[in-house]
Scaffold this motif. Structure first.
Motif, PDB file in Angstrom:
ATOM      1  N   LYS A 313       0.763  -1.199  -0.094  1.00 49.87           N
ATOM      2  CA  LYS A 313      -0.150   0.011  -0.086  1.00 49.87           C
ATOM      3  C   LYS A 313       0.760   1.034  -0.113  1.00 49.87           C
ATOM      4  O   LYS A 313       0.673   2.134  -0.615  1.00 49.87           O
ATOM      5  CB  LYS A 313      -0.793  -0.096   1.063  1.00 49.87           C
ATOM      6  N   ASP A 316       2.454   1.625  -3.356  1.00 50.08           N
ATOM      7  CA  ASP A 316       1.560   2.052  -4.300  1.00 50.08           C
ATOM      8  C   ASP A 316       1.244   3.683  -3.997  1.00 50.08           C
ATOM      9  O   ASP A 316       1.178   4.670  -5.070  1.00 50.08           O
ATOM     10  CB  ASP A 316       0.240   1.554  -4.185  1.00 50.08           C
ATOM     11  N   LEU A 317       1.394   4.102  -2.726  1.00 47.69           N
ATOM     12  CA  LEU A 317       1.250   5.442  -2.447  1.00 47.69           C
ATOM     13  C   LEU A 317       2.290   6.374  -3.148  1.00 47.69           C
ATOM     14  O   LEU A 317       2.176   7.244  -3.609  1.00 47.69           O
ATOM     15  CB  LEU A 317       1.371   5.956  -1.224  1.00 47.69           C
ATOM     16  N   ALA A 319       4.243   5.447  -5.849  1.00 50.80           N
ATOM     17  CA  ALA A 319       4.151   5.588  -7.282  1.00 50.80           C
ATOM     18  C   ALA A 319       3.035   6.604  -7.691  1.00 50.80           C
ATOM     19  O   ALA A 319       3.351   7.308  -8.578  1.00 50.80           O
ATOM     20  CB  ALA A 319       3.469   4.257  -7.531  1.00 50.80           C
ATOM     21  N   GLU A 320       1.821   6.499  -7.068  1.00 52.21           N
ATOM     22  CA  GLU A 320       0.597   7.689  -7.293  1.00 52.21           C
ATOM     23  C   GLU A 320       1.216   8.876  -7.181  1.00 52.21           C
ATOM     24  O   GLU A 320       1.005  10.014  -7.985  1.00 52.21           O
ATOM     25  CB  GLU A 320      -0.458   7.099  -6.277  1.00 52.21           C
ATOM     26  N   MET A 321       1.784   9.204  -6.203  1.00 50.40           N
ATOM     27  CA  MET A 321       2.401  10.674  -5.798  1.00 50.40           C
ATOM     28  C   MET A 321       3.726  10.958  -6.665  1.00 50.40           C
ATOM     29  O   MET A 321       4.302  12.255  -6.346  1.00 50.40           O
ATOM     30  CB  MET A 321       2.824  10.728  -4.433  1.00 50.40           C
ATOM     31  N   ASP A 322       4.449   9.965  -7.165  1.00 48.19           N
ATOM     32  CA  ASP A 322       5.740  10.198  -7.958  1.00 48.19           C
ATOM     33  C   ASP A 322       6.634  10.476  -7.295  1.00 48.19           C
ATOM     34  O   ASP A 322       7.305  11.291  -7.219  1.00 48.19           O
ATOM     35  CB  ASP A 322       5.424  11.377  -8.976  1.00 48.19           C
ATOM     36  N   LYS A 351       6.795  -1.090  -9.725  1.00 50.19           N
ATOM     37  CA  LYS A 351       5.987   0.159  -9.768  1.00 50.19           C
ATOM     38  C   LYS A 351       6.820   1.358 -10.083  1.00 50.19           C
ATOM     39  O   LYS A 351       6.380   2.744 -10.168  1.00 50.19           O
ATOM     40  CB  LYS A 351       5.244   0.241  -8.445  1.00 50.19           C
ATOM     41  N   PRO A 522      -1.696   6.268   3.548  1.00 50.46           N
ATOM     42  CA  PRO A 522      -2.185   6.686   2.149  1.00 50.46           C
ATOM     43  C   PRO A 522      -3.359   7.409   2.166  1.00 50.46           C
ATOM     44  O   PRO A 522      -3.547   8.271   1.276  1.00 50.46           O
ATOM     45  CB  PRO A 522      -2.300   5.245   1.396  1.00 50.46           C
ATOM     46  N   ARG A 526      -4.878  10.800   0.065  1.00 50.66           N
ATOM     47  CA  ARG A 526      -5.579  10.667  -0.926  1.00 50.66           C
ATOM     48  C   ARG A 526      -6.823  11.541  -0.818  1.00 50.66           C
ATOM     49  O   ARG A 526      -7.593  11.951  -1.828  1.00 50.66           O
ATOM     50  CB  ARG A 526      -6.223   9.271  -1.266  1.00 50.66           C
ATOM     51  N   LYS A 537       2.901  16.303  -4.422  1.00 51.39           N
ATOM     52  CA  LYS A 537       3.443  15.677  -5.661  1.00 51.39           C
ATOM     53  C   LYS A 537       4.685  16.463  -5.986  1.00 51.39           C
ATOM     54  O   LYS A 537       5.729  15.738  -6.434  1.00 51.39           O
ATOM     55  CB  LYS A 537       2.311  15.507  -6.604  1.00 51.39           C
TER      56      LYS A 537
END
Length: 645
Positions: A313, A316-317, A319-322, A351, A522, A526, A537
């Protein structure tokens, strides 16, 4: 007659040589290139001192008088020292580039003078003094070519006026206590570096620290037990870790620099003097050293790394936030629930996220958090680093040092050197306050040595102290090096915040750390509104420039940081009343218009208010904050925005 003339000439020659052998004890002044900072060498009752002063428009202020001297196992270099020679002042001017920290382009620019002494036994000691535009540094040197001795004591003592204001942190081996404002010499104990002082009546500040500590000495601290206004440099005590307390030196030898950063408050905050005077980088190829933001599961779940699904998790955070990194903290060797550490590393790499990983230093039998001993020896480190690299890990967090004796300094540097050889970045926790090592070993990305957000898990104390504490750090601990506070937490862990969302968001700019661990869970990120989420980000973890805008320790702070052509402003209000904080945009480039986005406190502490506009150099903006609030501003050149459309 001839014999008489020869005798007289010989006598005159002996007298002349004798007179030349010992230099007059008159005050000798060394000044910085801009003339504002001075160090005066003077002698009183057989002892030598440096008087450090600061000149501004109101005149000259003597900030501290520093007594000089050392005690070696064979003899002392303190009372009865004779000044043999005064070296010519020489200019130090060196430009270098920093890979991370406050500022990319650095200038080591000052004036140096060497004073040569001998003690009553004819043994030699030099004192090397430099005056910089932002401070004074000095160090001791034993110039003889051979000899091995124990340093029994250091007599360096910084004496201040009783009315001098002081921000001091009680010493402990993790350097994680709170700073207290102390208004006189009535509180006497041992203190951590750095120590901040202010003249009571003038805007003249100074900060005492230590730089370029190497294998030839131990870390020191300050004590004022003998005199509440005399802060003596003190070596480690026997109980502070294993091994010998007193350092053993081999000649020729130089001590660490004793550092006094001084000037107005902006000079203190913006100074890079601790790194400027430290040894240049020993790493030739630095392409692999990359600062960046990190996702981290420990704050919200102290045992999160045991759970493969939790680790996924947080990956993934990132990766989402770059964000480039995620950290696997303690207990990764007990990971279960669908995968182990190797599975987790492979998942992160898939990822596009680079994993970092935690280790116990293994230096204390009573600290049993595993893995315990994989960093302890050169052989085990190199084996572990090779295994980590094969899995895609790019850095290690090593915890629990808890000693500043010479053997522990060796251990720190052993880790940094081996990590550099294997191209691994390093984060030290439970550790010494930075001593300039980031310049010498730029793979040292950050160090804890701060009461950070982790303390929301330990007890309820940080709930009430964090607002003030957070606005002291930019003037003290974060002045001297990257600080792994692990900031920007909106949700609550074991104990709640009383800082506002605006305050927490601002920590991403106000606090500098080349590995900036953003510590919340996370879902908390979000759930942020678009502007705040976008800000997190893009906000950098390393900077090209720093400008102090306003503030006072414990009350408020406003800083501007630059990365490329963009600027970011962060401000904290530590008070229990709302406050308007004015931002003067004089730091912007002349003739360029910037689009700004202000994210500040909303109607309550868990709400944001966002606004946009255009400013140029010379404009100003007043931003309203809640009690214990804060704000950020991002500024982007309109020309760059138009070019991208």
């Amino acid at each position: 007659m001839y014999k008489t003339c020869v005798y007289l000439r010989s006598l005159l020659l002996i007298i002349a040589l004798h007179a030349a052998a010992f230099v007059s004890a008159a005050d000798i002044e060394l000044r910085s290139p801009n003339g504002k900072v001075g160090a005066v060498l003077t002698s009183e009752e057989g002892h030598w001192f440096l008087k450090v002063d600061y000149r501004d428009s109101e005149g000259s202020t003597e900030l501290t008088k520093v007594s000089l001297g050392l005690s070696r196992s064979d003899q002392d270099f303190f009372g009865g020292l004779r000044l043999l020679k005064i070296g010519k002042p020489v200019q130090i001017k060196e430009e270098y580039t920093a890979l991370h920290g406050k500022r990319t382009k650095r200038l080591n620019f000052g004036t140096e003078q060497v004073f040569s002494f001998e003690n009553p036994s004819k043994a030699k000691m030099n004192v090397i003094v430099r005056a910089y535009n932002d401070g004074v540094v000095f160090r001791y040197e034993f110039p003889e070519k051979s000899g091995k001795y124990t340093v029994k004591d250091e007599f360096t003592t910084y004496t201040v006026q009783d009315s001098t204001l002081r921000w001091l942190q009680k010493f402990d081996l993790s350097n994680e206590n709170l700073y207290a404002l102390i208004k006189d010499g009535s509180v006497q104990r041992d203190w951590s570096y750095p120590a901040l002082f202010k003249d009571k009546d003038k805007e003249a500040w100074f900060l005492i620290h230590e730089a370029d500590l190497d294998r030839g000495y131990a870390g020191t601290k300050l004590v004022n037990f003998t005199d509440g206004n005399g802060f003596k440099v003190a070596l480690p005590l026997d109980h502070e870790g294993e091994g010998d307390a007193l350092p053993v030196i081999e000649l020729p030898w130089k001590s660490p620099w004793r550092v006094i950063i001084l000037g107005d408050l902006g000079t203190i905050v913006e100074s890079t003097l601790v790194e400027d005077v430290s040894k240049p980088s020993v790493i030739k190829n630095t392409d692999w050293i990359k600062p960046g933001k990190v996702s981290w599961n420990y704050w919200s779940d102290n045992h999160g790394t045991r759970d493969y699904q939790t680790v996924k998790k947080f990956t993934d955070l990132a990766a989402e936030m770059d964000w480039p990194y995620t950290l696997f903290d303690w207990e990764w060797d007990a990971m279960q629930n669908g995968g182990n550490v190797e599975d987790a590393a492979r998942y992160a790499v898939s990822k596009g996220v680079k994993p970092l990983i935690w280790y116990n230093s293994g230096m204390f039998k009573w600290i049993t958090s595993t893995p315990v001993d994989r960093m302890k020896t050169h052989e085990s480190r190199m084996k572990e680093f090779a295994w980590l690299k094969s899995l895609g890990f790019v850095g290690v967090k090593v915890d629990f040092f808890l000693s500043e004796k010479q053997y522990m300094i060796d251990y720190y540097l052993d880790i940094l050197e081996d990590a550099a050889e294997m191209e691994m970045m390093v984060n030290f926790h439970g550790a010494i306050v930075p001593r300039g090592w980031t310049r010498t070993y730029p793979n040292l990305m950050t160090t804890e040595a701060v009461r950070g957000a982790e303390w929301y898990n330990n007890n309820p104390e940080l709930t009430t102290t964090a607002p003030e504490h957070n606005s002291v750090m930019p003037f003290t601990r974060n002045v001297v090096g990257s600080m792994d506070y692990t900031p920007v937490t909106f949700s609550n862990s074991q104990y709640p915040h009383i800082t506002s969302y605006g305050h927490e968001l601002a920590l991403s700019v106000v606090f500098e750390s080349a590995f900036q661990h953003l510590a919340d869970r996370p879902e908390a990120y979000r759930e942020l509104p678009h502007a705040a989420l976008s800000f997190l980000k893009e906000v950098p973890a390393a900077w090209d420039e720093l400008v102090f805008l306003s503030g006072y320790p414990g009350r408020d702070v406003c800083l501007a940081r630059q990365k490329g052509d963009k600027w970011y402003v962060g401000a904290l209000n530590s008070g229990f009343r709302g406050k308007m904080i004015k931002v003067d945009f004089g730091f912007l480039e002349e003739g360029v218009s910037y689009k700004y986005c202000v994210i500040t406190d909303g109607k309550h502490d868990k709400e944001f208010s966002t606004s946009y506009g255009v400013v140029t150099k010379g404009d100003s903006l007043e931003v309203e904050t809640l009690p214990r609030g804060g704000f950020v501003i991002s500024l982007k050149p309109l020309t760059a925005l138009l070019d991208n459309q």
